[in-house]
Write a protein that holds these residues in place. Structure first.
Motif, PDB file in Angstrom:
ATOM      1  N   LEU A  29       0.919  -1.224  -0.019  1.00  0.00           N
ATOM      2  CA  LEU A  29      -0.091  -0.003  -0.109  1.00  0.00           C
ATOM      3  C   LEU A  29       0.901   1.310   0.005  1.00  0.00           C
ATOM      4  O   LEU A  29       1.966   1.120   0.553  1.00  0.00           O
ATOM      5  N   LYS A  30       0.254   2.401  -0.334  1.00  0.00           N
ATOM      6  CA  LYS A  30       1.063   3.785  -0.408  1.00  0.00           C
ATOM      7  C   LYS A  30       0.160   4.623   0.266  1.00  0.00           C
ATOM      8  O   LYS A  30      -1.000   4.701  -0.103  1.00  0.00           O
ATOM      9  N   SER A  34      -3.802   4.425  -1.057  1.00  0.00           N
ATOM     10  CA  SER A  34      -4.418   3.140  -1.099  1.00  0.00           C
ATOM     11  C   SER A  34      -4.256   2.744   0.497  1.00  0.00           C
ATOM     12  O   SER A  34      -3.341   2.914   1.178  1.00  0.00           O
ATOM     13  N   ALA A  35      -5.076   1.851   0.838  1.00  0.00           N
ATOM     14  CA  ALA A  35      -5.558   1.403   2.063  1.00  0.00           C
ATOM     15  C   ALA A  35      -5.772  -0.265   2.020  1.00  0.00           C
ATOM     16  O   ALA A  35      -6.388  -0.514   0.826  1.00  0.00           O
ATOM     17  N   ALA A  36      -5.787  -0.916   3.021  1.00  0.00           N
ATOM     18  CA  ALA A  36      -6.000  -2.531   2.982  1.00  0.00           C
ATOM     19  C   ALA A  36      -7.532  -2.576   3.424  1.00  0.00           C
ATOM     20  O   ALA A  36      -8.041  -1.791   4.398  1.00  0.00           O
ATOM     21  N   GLY A  58      -5.101   1.869   6.850  1.00  0.00           N
ATOM     22  CA  GLY A  58      -3.962   2.358   5.905  1.00  0.00           C
ATOM     23  C   GLY A  58      -3.021   3.659   6.724  1.00  0.00           C
ATOM     24  O   GLY A  58      -3.404   3.801   7.930  1.00  0.00           O
ATOM     25  N   VAL A 170      -7.635  -1.575  -1.261  1.00  0.00           N
ATOM     26  CA  VAL A 170      -7.250  -2.779  -2.146  1.00  0.00           C
ATOM     27  C   VAL A 170      -7.667  -4.197  -1.073  1.00  0.00           C
ATOM     28  O   VAL A 170      -7.270  -4.276   0.012  1.00  0.00           O
TER      29      VAL A 170
END
Length: 181
Positions: A29-30, A34-36, A58, A170
């Motif tokens: 992730l960045k 983005s986050a999980a 995230g 994500v």
């Protein structure tokens, strides 16, 4: 020396723990992009996680983005944001000011001097890095529906308000993150 060692351990443990989350997930992730999203299971183990509650989590880098906005739709979300030292910044969703009715949240960086627009529930971070987690509860017990509900959350820099949101959650439910967490 022993007392100082214990004091240092107690003081820095939350910061080291938060930093490890940032570093461990950096390959997946960045921050600010983005986050999980996942529900806990054998592949993803959390200290307090349970398999009947999907999560979204995230990191944010306020130095890179400036103030960050979270827009939660109405729903059964329970969320929080903590600073890099794992100190509380704000609560969102059912446990936040919107009480599950949906709302806009604004996280401000340290010593922010700019204008604070109206209409936001505001939290001020004492650090540039922020960790957030949001649980998506499903009263019907439908994990897929609750997991998909996380996609309705918008996350973006305040400076990009009104532009298309590119931040994404994500799904890592079926990925083995044991060696990444």
């Amino acid at each position: 020396d022993l007392n100082r060692a214990i004091e240092a351990y107690k003081f820095f443990y939350p910061t080291i723990s938060t930093e490890s989350l940032f570093q461990d997930l950096s390959g997946v992730l960045k921050p600010n992009q983005s986050a999980a999203k996942f529900h806990a299971g054998p592949q993803i183990q959390l200290l307090t996680g349970n398999g009947d509650t999907p999560y979204g989590s995230g990191g944010l880098d306020l130095k890179a983005s400036g103030p960050i906005v979270f827009e939660l739709p109405p729903g059964n979300f329970i969320g929080f944001a903590n600073d890099h030292n794992f100190r509380w910044v704000l609560d969102m969703g059912l446990n936040g000011p919107d009480k599950g009715q949906g709302g806009k949240y604004l996280i401000l960086p340290p010593d922010y001097q700019g204008d604070v627009p109206t209409g936001y529930n505001v939290g001020r971070s004492d650090s540039w890095k922020v960790f957030f987690a949001i649980r998506s509860l499903s009263p019907e017990g439908n994990l897929t529906q609750a997991l998909d509900a996380l996609d309705g959350i918008k996350v973006y820099p305040l400076a990009k308000a009104g532009e298309p949101v590119t931040f994404q959650f994500v799904d890592v439910t079926n990925e083995s993150l044991l060696n990444k967490l």
